[in-house]
Design a protein around this motif. Structure first.
Motif, PDB file in Angstrom:
ATOM      1  N   PHE A 293      31.291  46.131  28.767  1.00  8.56           N
ATOM      2  CA  PHE A 293      32.289  47.130  29.154  1.00  8.56           C
ATOM      3  C   PHE A 293      31.604  48.438  29.548  1.00  8.56           C
ATOM      4  O   PHE A 293      31.955  49.053  30.565  1.00  8.56           O
TER       5      PHE A 293
ATOM      6  N   LYS B 224      39.246  46.031  35.539  1.00  5.40           N
ATOM      7  CA  LYS B 224      38.280  47.098  35.314  1.00  5.40           C
ATOM      8  C   LYS B 224      36.888  46.781  35.875  1.00  5.40           C
ATOM      9  O   LYS B 224      35.983  47.616  35.792  1.00  5.40           O
TER      10      LYS B 224
ATOM     11  N   TYR C 297      37.010  50.873  22.094  1.00  9.89           N
ATOM     12  CA  TYR C 297      37.516  49.693  22.811  1.00  9.89           C
ATOM     13  C   TYR C 297      38.502  48.882  21.969  1.00  9.89           C
ATOM     14  O   TYR C 297      38.587  47.658  22.110  1.00  9.89           O
TER      15      TYR C 297
ATOM     16  N   TYR D 268      36.792  42.199  31.376  1.00  8.25           N
ATOM     17  CA  TYR D 268      36.978  43.425  32.159  1.00  8.25           C
ATOM     18  C   TYR D 268      37.474  43.096  33.566  1.00  8.25           C
ATOM     19  O   TYR D 268      38.287  43.828  34.131  1.00  8.25           O
TER      20      TYR D 268
ATOM     21  N   HIS E 196      40.646  46.008  23.221  1.00 11.60           N
ATOM     22  CA  HIS E 196      39.964  44.778  23.632  1.00 11.60           C
ATOM     23  C   HIS E 196      39.382  44.006  22.443  1.00 11.60           C
ATOM     24  O   HIS E 196      38.673  43.013  22.641  1.00 11.60           O
TER      25      HIS E 196
ATOM     26  N   CYS F 260      29.969  48.441  33.012  1.00  8.01           N
ATOM     27  CA  CYS F 260      30.949  48.587  34.089  1.00  8.01           C
ATOM     28  C   CYS F 260      31.509  50.002  34.142  1.00  8.01           C
ATOM     29  O   CYS F 260      31.709  50.569  35.225  1.00  8.01           O
ATOM     30  N   ASP F 261      31.756  50.594  32.983  1.00  9.32           N
ATOM     31  CA  ASP F 261      32.284  51.956  32.939  1.00  9.32           C
ATOM     32  C   ASP F 261      31.316  52.947  33.579  1.00  9.32           C
ATOM     33  O   ASP F 261      31.724  53.862  34.297  1.00  9.32           O
TER      34      ASP F 261
END
Length: 363
Positions: free
Chosen positions: A181, A219, A21, A214, A24, A184-185
């Protein structure tokens, strides 16, 4: 085609949260990445637990106990130690109720740096103390609580001779947000609710930051309501004032004056969420239930949000069909003594023959 779906797995090596990441995070090509390949922890759906508490929703546990040192702290520590090394620091220091000390000691060892940890004497789970000692940290126990330890660490940090790696170091929060993250991924969306324990309050701060970031880049399709839970004997945010002598079986959240107090309140308010408190009895009940219903063994602090969720179901606060995630901050083997006491059973001792075993198990 079998009833079980099959997937093709590619043997790709997870690089750790900084490399995964980097866009980010506050790193550059010059940042020396100190990693134990933390992150990429599983999101475990626990339908048996949901049925047991008579819920009607999807619940997924972000099982942070499978990080390299057994807790979520590794996400922030990889970044804190990497940035400390980038700045030329030779030593790091932290105050801890256990998990931070284990993580700091491991990553400092990996980086070839000295580590000093300051702990409240007699108030740390043995699994965590063992880690700090084995990783080679200079371990100092004080006759006081975590808040006393953090005060000392802050004062030492002001000397400029050591790098503080508690969550008062902002890059710790940056690393910890990567768990949001990953959620959500994996889900392909943000959850409707996110539950987590609240001690020093860095994690609720970090997750909220991650979910917002995100969503801002497209995202995540929504923002979850953040529900955090403290132990009743260590609930300064809920009670509205610092607790001089916090008490709870959940040692990881036995903190009387959280460093991220205001940002935790902001996360709850901005998300239309809630910070509540649960008793040790509720924590221990949830601790046993999640292990026995779904085979997920966690440290006691993780059971605080599960106990809070049980309350929410009782009070009909969770809409039918909601998607809920909950942070399980550390592995159950962090605190084996509490687990053994909480289990309520002991091994059965019998004669060393098959007949004796068959008699016990009713065959």
């Amino acid at each position: 085609m079998s009833a079980l779906e099959t997937t093709t797995c590619k043997a790709t090596r997870w690089p750790g949260v900084i490399r995964a990441y980097a866009t980010h995070l506050p790193v550059t090509a010059e940042t020396p990445v100190v990693t134990l390949h933390e992150g990429n922890t599983p999101l475990i759906r626990v339908d048996n637990f949901v049925r047991a508490i008579e819920g009607d929703f999807e619940l997924y546990l972000k099982y942070e106990g499978l990080n390299p040192t057994g807790s979520f702290k590794d996400r922030g520590m990889t970044l804190a130690v990497s940035k400390a090394k980038e700045r030329g620091a030779s030593a790091v220091i932290c105050a801890s109720t256990g998990n931070t000390s284990a993580s700091a000691a491991a990553y400092a060892s990996r980086a070839g740096m000295k580590c000093v940890v300051i702990l409240p004497n007699g108030k740390i789970a043995m699994g965590k103390l063992a880690q700090a000692l084995m990783y080679g940290a200079t371990t100092i126990a004080i006759e006081g609580n975590f808040d006393d330890a953090l005060r000392i660490v802050r004062e030492l940090g002001e000397t400029g001779k050591v790098e503080v790696v508690n969550s008062i170091n902002p890059v710790r929060i940056e690393g910890q947000k990567t768990a949001a993250f990953e959620i959500c991924d994996v889900l392909g969306r943000a959850p409707d609710f996110h539950f987590l324990p609240v001690g020093n309050a860095g994690n609720i701060t970090a997750y909220w930051k991650g979910f917002r970031e995100y969503q801002a880049v497209g995202k995540a399709d929504r923002l979850p309501r953040m529900f955090g839970y403290q132990a009743a004997g260590a609930a300064p945010i809920v009670d509205g004032h610092p607790i001089a002598d916090p008490q709870t079986i959940a040692t990881a959240i036995r903190i009387g004056n959280p460093a991220s107090w205001q940002s935790a309140l902001a996360a709850a308010a901005e998300s239309q969420g809630h910070i509540g408190k649960v008793t040790d009895e509720e924590i221990l009940h949830a601790h046993r239930l999640i292990a026995r219903s779904d085979g997920v063994f966690v440290e006691p602090a993780c059971a605080a949000p599960l106990a809070g969720l049980i309350r929410c179901v009782r009070d009909r606060l969770i809409p039918k069909g909601s998607v809920i995630t909950a942070t399980m901050t550390g592995h159950g083997l962090k605190d084996p003594d509490t687990a053994i006491q909480s289990a309520g059973v002991q091994p059965l001792v019998v004669r060393p023959n098959t007949a004796a075993v068959m008699e016990v198990i009713g065959l």
